[in-house]
Scaffold this active site. Structure first.
Site, mmCIF file in Angstrom:
data_model
loop_
_atom_site.group_PDB
_atom_site.id
_atom_site.type_symbol
_atom_site.label_atom_id
_atom_site.label_comp_id
_atom_site.label_asym_id
_atom_site.label_seq_id
_atom_site.Cartn_x
_atom_site.Cartn_y
_atom_site.Cartn_z
ATOM 1 N N HIS A 88 0.789 -1.163 -0.079
ATOM 2 C CA HIS A 88 -0.110 0.068 -0.033
ATOM 3 C C HIS A 88 1.004 1.365 0.039
ATOM 4 O O HIS A 88 2.136 1.060 0.245
ATOM 5 C CB HIS A 88 -1.027 0.086 1.203
ATOM 6 C CG HIS A 88 -2.108 -0.962 1.151
ATOM 7 N ND1 HIS A 88 -2.846 -1.377 1.919
ATOM 8 C CD2 HIS A 88 -2.342 -2.229 0.124
ATOM 9 C CE1 HIS A 88 -3.681 -2.516 1.760
ATOM 10 N NE2 HIS A 88 -3.254 -2.843 0.462
ATOM 11 N N GLU B 37 1.617 3.589 1.971
ATOM 12 C CA GLU B 37 2.380 3.853 3.406
ATOM 13 C C GLU B 37 3.618 3.217 3.187
ATOM 14 O O GLU B 37 4.822 3.749 3.711
ATOM 15 C CB GLU B 37 1.566 3.721 4.724
ATOM 16 C CG GLU B 37 0.192 4.234 4.919
ATOM 17 C CD GLU B 37 -0.891 3.584 4.201
ATOM 18 O OE1 GLU B 37 -1.920 3.840 4.850
ATOM 19 O OE2 GLU B 37 -0.863 3.117 3.233
ATOM 20 N N THR C 116 -29.657 9.691 -30.398
ATOM 21 C CA THR C 116 -28.431 8.614 -30.514
ATOM 22 C C THR C 116 -28.151 7.863 -31.293
ATOM 23 O O THR C 116 -27.373 7.305 -31.581
ATOM 24 C CB THR C 116 -28.761 7.759 -28.906
ATOM 25 O OG1 THR C 116 -29.811 7.110 -29.179
ATOM 26 C CG2 THR C 116 -28.857 8.707 -27.821
ATOM 27 N N ALA C 117 -29.213 7.559 -32.160
ATOM 28 C CA ALA C 117 -29.187 6.616 -33.508
ATOM 29 C C ALA C 117 -30.233 7.178 -34.424
ATOM 30 O O ALA C 117 -31.337 7.443 -33.934
ATOM 31 C CB ALA C 117 -29.297 5.374 -32.996
ATOM 32 N N SER D 200 -25.915 4.407 -35.728
ATOM 33 C CA SER D 200 -25.454 5.366 -34.937
ATOM 34 C C SER D 200 -23.782 5.669 -35.094
ATOM 35 O O SER D 200 -23.090 6.238 -34.110
ATOM 36 C CB SER D 200 -25.625 4.670 -33.472
ATOM 37 O OG SER D 200 -24.808 3.754 -33.116
ATOM 38 N N ARG E 213 -8.524 0.861 -25.447
ATOM 39 C CA ARG E 213 -7.536 1.049 -26.631
ATOM 40 C C ARG E 213 -6.643 1.812 -26.484
ATOM 41 O O ARG E 213 -6.040 2.558 -27.285
ATOM 42 C CB ARG E 213 -8.342 1.075 -28.050
ATOM 43 C CG ARG E 213 -9.161 -0.328 -28.103
ATOM 44 C CD ARG E 213 -9.915 -0.266 -29.618
ATOM 45 N NE ARG E 213 -11.025 0.756 -29.671
ATOM 46 C CZ ARG E 213 -12.355 0.644 -29.218
ATOM 47 N NH1 ARG E 213 -12.486 -0.577 -28.515
ATOM 48 N NH2 ARG E 213 -13.307 1.338 -29.251
ATOM 49 N N GLY F 148 -27.934 1.037 -24.737
ATOM 50 C CA GLY F 148 -28.846 1.705 -25.480
ATOM 51 C C GLY F 148 -29.730 2.697 -24.523
ATOM 52 O O GLY F 148 -29.602 2.399 -23.378
ATOM 53 N N THR G 245 -32.882 2.039 -23.761
ATOM 54 C CA THR G 245 -33.590 1.038 -22.895
ATOM 55 C C THR G 245 -33.062 0.524 -21.592
ATOM 56 O O THR G 245 -33.519 0.913 -20.397
ATOM 57 C CB THR G 245 -34.175 -0.052 -23.493
ATOM 58 O OG1 THR G 245 -35.143 0.298 -24.792
ATOM 59 C CG2 THR G 245 -35.180 -1.037 -22.622
#
Length: 368
Positions: A55, A57, A166-167, A173, A212, A303, A305
């Site tokens: 850790h 410390e 969005t699409a 999209s 990526r 998406g 939903t």
């Protein structure tokens, strides 16, 4: 109540800066930094780099090379007092004979929860806490959520046009946002324990959902940690040739299906499958399962939903929204499927940051 000096603030700010170095590497452990100060000089610094390693410390004490005796330790989270994969940090500070320990906040982990500071006090080491606590909490939303609410922290990432779409109606999209925004998303994925999506997104967009970026781009040493890719797939429609399988990293499917033949095929491809009862996945149960699977910070890329369901059920904590400078029209798909009727039903958000990312705008907001 402790009174902190400007110097205390400066040293704790440095400890928080060090803690951020572990933003992409420490999961599921919290990001923690430590600064050792003696006679007005920093004699040692350290941060927790990866789970299973020492850790903050311990790294700071090693850097101090014996100069820690009589020093003040500034730690962004209370030193642990229990044996886990590493020995207790409180004992290391006791052995080093530091004079004082200032923690940004008390550790909400029930295994610690003040016991680290108590152990230090028991041998005469002065302690204090509460310095830059808000900033310290913000570094570890997943860890805090898991300890205080027993469920992972849920971040929803969405991209939309200026008119909130969005699409296209067809589902097309690619791409709403520009290259800079898409690169920015990689950093959010990198700090999460899991990237979660729904089967419809897998079938329609064929995403890979991996990080990526290189270690150099993330500013880390060693290999890039890939988050677990989690797919919610009640009926087990997951395609055996999905692009998710073309990249390194664990893929985990949550399903209600009892199709053992399909499950075996998926497992032979290296996919882990978790089965739930009923005909439809319950998001509360999904979050409980994610906790069991060691995930405390979830990045949702799904998406309208599924994202809307997280919001409706009060399970969304943060929204990362990219807004592109174009219009997609009234026939295009909305940002969320939220069947609201009255103004009183609106979901309140607290916007904490708005900035330009390439040609787009990025909005960070918390759900109230």
């Amino acid at each position: 109540m402790s009174v902190f000096t400007p110097e205390d603030h400066a040293y704790m700010a440095r400890a928080l800066q060090l803690a951020r170095y572990g933003l992409y590497t420490t999961h599921p452990n919290p990001r923690v930094g430590c600064v050792l100060v003696r006679d007005g000089q920093i004699v040692g610094e350290g941060w927790h780099e990866r789970a299973g390693q020492p850790h903050a410390e311990v790294f700071a004490l090693r850097a101090a090379e014996g100069r820690a005796q009589g020093a003040t330790a500034y730690v962004s989270l209370e030193p642990c007092a229990h044996y886990g994969r590493t020995p207790p940090c409180a004992e290391a500070l006791v052995a080093a004979k530091v004079a004082k320990v200032i923690a940004a906040m008390v550790d909400p982990n029930p295994l610690v929860a003040g016991q680290g500071l108590q152990r230090l006090q028991s041998v005469g080491i002065e302690t204090a806490s509460g310095l830059l606590a808000v900033e310290a909490r913000a570094l570890n939303p997943g860890f805090m959520s898991l300890m205080e609410r027993q469920r992972p922290f849920v971040r929803i990432k969405m991209a939309m046009s200026l008119d909130g779409r969005t699409a296209m109606a067809s589902g097309e999209s690619v791409w709403i946002t520009g290259e800079a925004a898409r690169r920015d998303v990689q950093f959010w994925r990198a700090q999460a324990g899991a990237v979660l999506t729904g089967i419809d997104t897998v079938l329609m967009d064929q995403p890979k959902l991996n990080v990526r970026l290189t270690a150099q781009e993330l500013g880390i040493s060693g290999e890039v940690r890939q988050p677990v890719r989690v797919v919610l797939d009640s009926k087990l429609r997951f395609p055996l040739e999905a692009p998710l399988l073309e990249t390194a990293g664990q893929v985990l499917i949550y399903t209600c299906s009892t199709d053992e033949a399909k499950i075996t095929l998926l497992q032979n491809l290296g996919i882990q499958v978790r089965q739930f009862t009923g005909n439809r996945l319950d998001l509360t149960e999904v979050l409980k399962a994610l906790k069991v699977d060691g995930i405390n910070e979830v990045h949702v890329e799904a998406g309208a939903t599924l994202s809307g369901q997280f919001i409706e059920q009060g399970l969304a904590d943060e929204l990362v929204l990219y807004m592109a400078p174009h219009l997609m029209g009234s026939a295009a798909r909305p940002l969320f499927n939220l069947p609201l009727i009255t103004m009183a039903e609106r979901y309140a958000l607290s916007i904490r940051d708005i900035r330009v990312v390439g040609q787009d705008w990025r909005i960070l907001a918390d759900f109230k």
